[in-house]
Enzyme design. Sequence first.
Site, mmCIF file in Angstrom:
data_model
loop_
_atom_site.group_PDB
_atom_site.id
_atom_site.type_symbol
_atom_site.label_atom_id
_atom_site.label_comp_id
_atom_site.label_asym_id
_atom_site.label_seq_id
_atom_site.Cartn_x
_atom_site.Cartn_y
_atom_site.Cartn_z
ATOM 1 N N ARG A 28 0.822 -1.219 0.000
ATOM 2 C CA ARG A 28 0.000 0.000 0.000
ATOM 3 C C ARG A 28 0.851 1.261 0.000
ATOM 4 N NH1 ARG A 28 -3.447 -2.625 4.513
ATOM 5 N NH2 ARG A 28 -1.738 -4.073 4.273
ATOM 6 N N GLU B 178 5.191 -11.605 14.461
ATOM 7 C CA GLU B 178 4.686 -12.287 15.654
ATOM 8 C C GLU B 178 5.212 -13.729 15.698
ATOM 9 O OE1 GLU B 178 0.555 -11.578 15.970
ATOM 10 O OE2 GLU B 178 0.370 -12.819 17.770
HETATM 11 P P1 AMP Z 1 3.938 -2.729 11.982
HETATM 12 O O1 AMP Z 1 5.206 -3.286 11.425
HETATM 13 O O2 AMP Z 1 3.436 -3.498 13.188
HETATM 14 O O3 AMP Z 1 4.020 -1.238 12.248
HETATM 15 O O4 AMP Z 1 2.802 -2.961 10.893
HETATM 16 C C1 AMP Z 1 2.711 -2.121 9.782
HETATM 17 C C2 AMP Z 1 2.366 -2.841 8.516
HETATM 18 O O5 AMP Z 1 1.365 -3.837 8.694
HETATM 19 C C3 AMP Z 1 1.820 -1.857 7.507
HETATM 20 O O6 AMP Z 1 2.371 -2.157 6.230
HETATM 21 C C4 AMP Z 1 0.324 -2.071 7.555
HETATM 22 O O7 AMP Z 1 -0.226 -1.995 6.265
HETATM 23 C C5 AMP Z 1 0.105 -3.448 8.176
HETATM 24 N N1 AMP Z 1 -0.847 -3.417 9.323
HETATM 25 C C6 AMP Z 1 -0.554 -3.652 10.617
HETATM 26 N N2 AMP Z 1 -1.638 -3.594 11.409
HETATM 27 C C7 AMP Z 1 -2.682 -3.290 10.584
HETATM 28 C C8 AMP Z 1 -4.095 -3.055 10.791
HETATM 29 N N3 AMP Z 1 -4.659 -3.124 12.011
HETATM 30 N N4 AMP Z 1 -4.851 -2.758 9.710
HETATM 31 C C9 AMP Z 1 -4.285 -2.668 8.463
HETATM 32 N N5 AMP Z 1 -2.980 -2.886 8.208
HETATM 33 C C10 AMP Z 1 -2.173 -3.195 9.252
#
Ligand code: AMP
Length: 178
Positions: free
Chosen positions: A61, A98
């Site tokens: 995205r 995770e």
């Molecule tokens: P993080 O590495 O935990 O900051 O997760 C970020 C990535 O995971 C981004 O590329 C987001 O598009 C996706 N992502 C994580 N959590 C969500 C959520 N609740 N809804 C949509 N996309 C998420």
Amino acid sequence: MPETDIRALVRTIPDYPKPGIMFRDITTLLGDAAGLTACVQQLAAPYADKNIDAVAGIEARGFILGGAIADRLGCGFVPIRKKGKLPGKAIGQDYELEYGVDVIEVHEDGIAKGERILLVDDLIATGGTAEAAVKLLRKLDAEIVAAAFVIDLPDLKGRERVEALGIECHTLIEFEGD
Ligand code: AMP
């Protein structure tokens, strides 16, 4: 004309991709002409006079928003992709999920030393992906000017994690919880 309500255009899908996750779906926002324009404009605006050499977008995205932001800033676009997707010589950075480990990559010649980069993704949750992207770009001696996201999930403290690396974060809207 009334200001576009970006937050109202994000659709929440509970229990996707697994139970307990509230998935913040931006396809509804991207599909709305005024919503898309507002997002791109608001993400790009603070960097219009910051001499950005390239926008680096995180798969997938981050590509959609990043390409449009790059066009607005009059700079190039560099993709950060999942392992094995880039055709040229690439360097990688692992990050923890995770369960297990993932790797993101960038073309070795995609960014020249010292280039000023704006990092873009749709959402920051734990900040693990953005942190890995910062480390990856720093391997190429890029100067990361800031990281910009449409959505922040502040309860997961990703923003603090990225700011701890010395990177300014720009976000447009927030949702509580994870
Ligand atoms: P993080 O590495 O935990 O900051 O997760 C970020 C990535 O995971 C981004 O590329 C987001 O598009 C996706 N992502 C994580 N959590 C969500 C959520 N609740 N809804 C949509 N996309 C998420």
